[in-house]
Design an enzyme around this catalytic site. Sequence first.
Site, PDB file in Angstrom:
ATOM      1  N   THR A  80     -50.861 -30.650  48.803  1.00  0.00           N
ATOM      2  CA  THR A  80     -51.020 -31.350  50.071  1.00  0.00           C
ATOM      3  C   THR A  80     -51.810 -32.628  49.819  1.00  0.00           C
ATOM      4  OG1 THR A  80     -53.136 -30.356  50.749  1.00  0.00           O
ATOM      5  CG2 THR A  80     -51.147 -29.122  51.245  1.00  0.00           C
ATOM      6  N   SER A  81     -51.380 -33.725  50.442  1.00  0.00           N
ATOM      7  CA  SER A  81     -52.074 -35.002  50.325  1.00  0.00           C
ATOM      8  C   SER A  81     -52.191 -35.398  48.846  1.00  0.00           C
ATOM      9  CB  SER A  81     -53.442 -34.925  51.021  1.00  0.00           C
ATOM     10  OG  SER A  81     -53.983 -36.211  51.204  1.00  0.00           O
ATOM     11  N   LEU A  82     -53.401 -35.685  48.353  1.00  0.00           N
ATOM     12  CA  LEU A  82     -53.548 -36.054  46.945  1.00  0.00           C
ATOM     13  C   LEU A  82     -53.084 -34.937  46.021  1.00  0.00           C
ATOM     14  CD1 LEU A  82     -56.954 -37.941  46.656  1.00  0.00           C
ATOM     15  CD2 LEU A  82     -54.670 -38.883  46.849  1.00  0.00           C
ATOM     16  N   HIS A 183     -53.028 -40.562  56.303  1.00  0.00           N
ATOM     17  CA  HIS A 183     -52.040 -39.810  57.079  1.00  0.00           C
ATOM     18  C   HIS A 183     -51.923 -40.336  58.511  1.00  0.00           C
ATOM     19  CE1 HIS A 183     -51.754 -37.086  53.714  1.00  0.00           C
ATOM     20  NE2 HIS A 183     -53.061 -36.983  53.721  1.00  0.00           N
TER      21      HIS A 183
END
Length: 308
Positions: A80-82, A183
């Site tokens: 998730t994300s990075l 985001h």
Amino acid sequence: MGRELYRDQPVFRHWMRHLDQYYYGITGNSVIDELYDKDYPISQPFDSLPLTHPAIFMIEYALAQVFMEQQIYPDYVFGTSLGEFASCTVAGALDYTSALESLVVQADIVQNHCEPGGMIAILEQVSLFHSEPELYRNCEIASVNFDNHFVVSGGAAGLSEVETYIKKRKVTYQRLPIHYGFHSKWIDPAGALYKRYAASCSLKSPQSGVISALAGGACASFESEHLWNAVREPIRFRDALKTLLPMEDKIIVDLGPGGTLATFIKHNHSLFGPDGVLSLHSVLSPFHKDMNRLEQVLSKIKWERVTT
């Protein structure tokens, strides 16, 4: 993050040093010096984007190498994300030098082209966001992690209004140690430059399954824009998690810097049926004891693989 592993686990230390040498070649600075060679109090935020971006990737990738050295390889990686950068790299879709360099470039572009902002984790039903103008006018939803936990992103002024409002409502929240509105539209000024850079990054077909919180499910291939969208678009954590159902036949290991993924999975028990997640482990946590936790997790995984 991982101080004890760096001191006592040779594979982790090797990869942290190797990645840090590459980072030093790009920037002239050292992540390891900041993480391990300075006695910062635990209460001091670690919030400098040119350090936090690569540090998160380095920790996750080095820890994955420890497991693979023990002949424990993933059937799926879930980022998730990075964490999408680490998961793509572990899966073989991106080489680690390109991943690390792309995070350095991303941090630099965001710092130089985006207005300050931030992110707030709110412990309440997400319906609160949709029903309160003070929220939806000043920020955007970055992620819904479980029934009573969502994250918003926004600019500095708007988030101050949000924080004032939720304090008055006596809603539990946490201001995350991040100074930009990832985001959300608040990092859009970095988009064109970063996507131009990312177009030069070669993403290959992954060698293991990849579950993407950007896509909200499995990904068999990647375009270069995935590297931007992973930090620009909302995190579809729960949709992605459903891809792993049923859970009872899987061993899940959180290799993130604080055990957050494992915590979020536990709180999504409503997705899993009566048995829940039978085998869920994390190595790193804010309470440290990294080596002890690592040895326990490795032993449990080896035992579970033998017994099943």
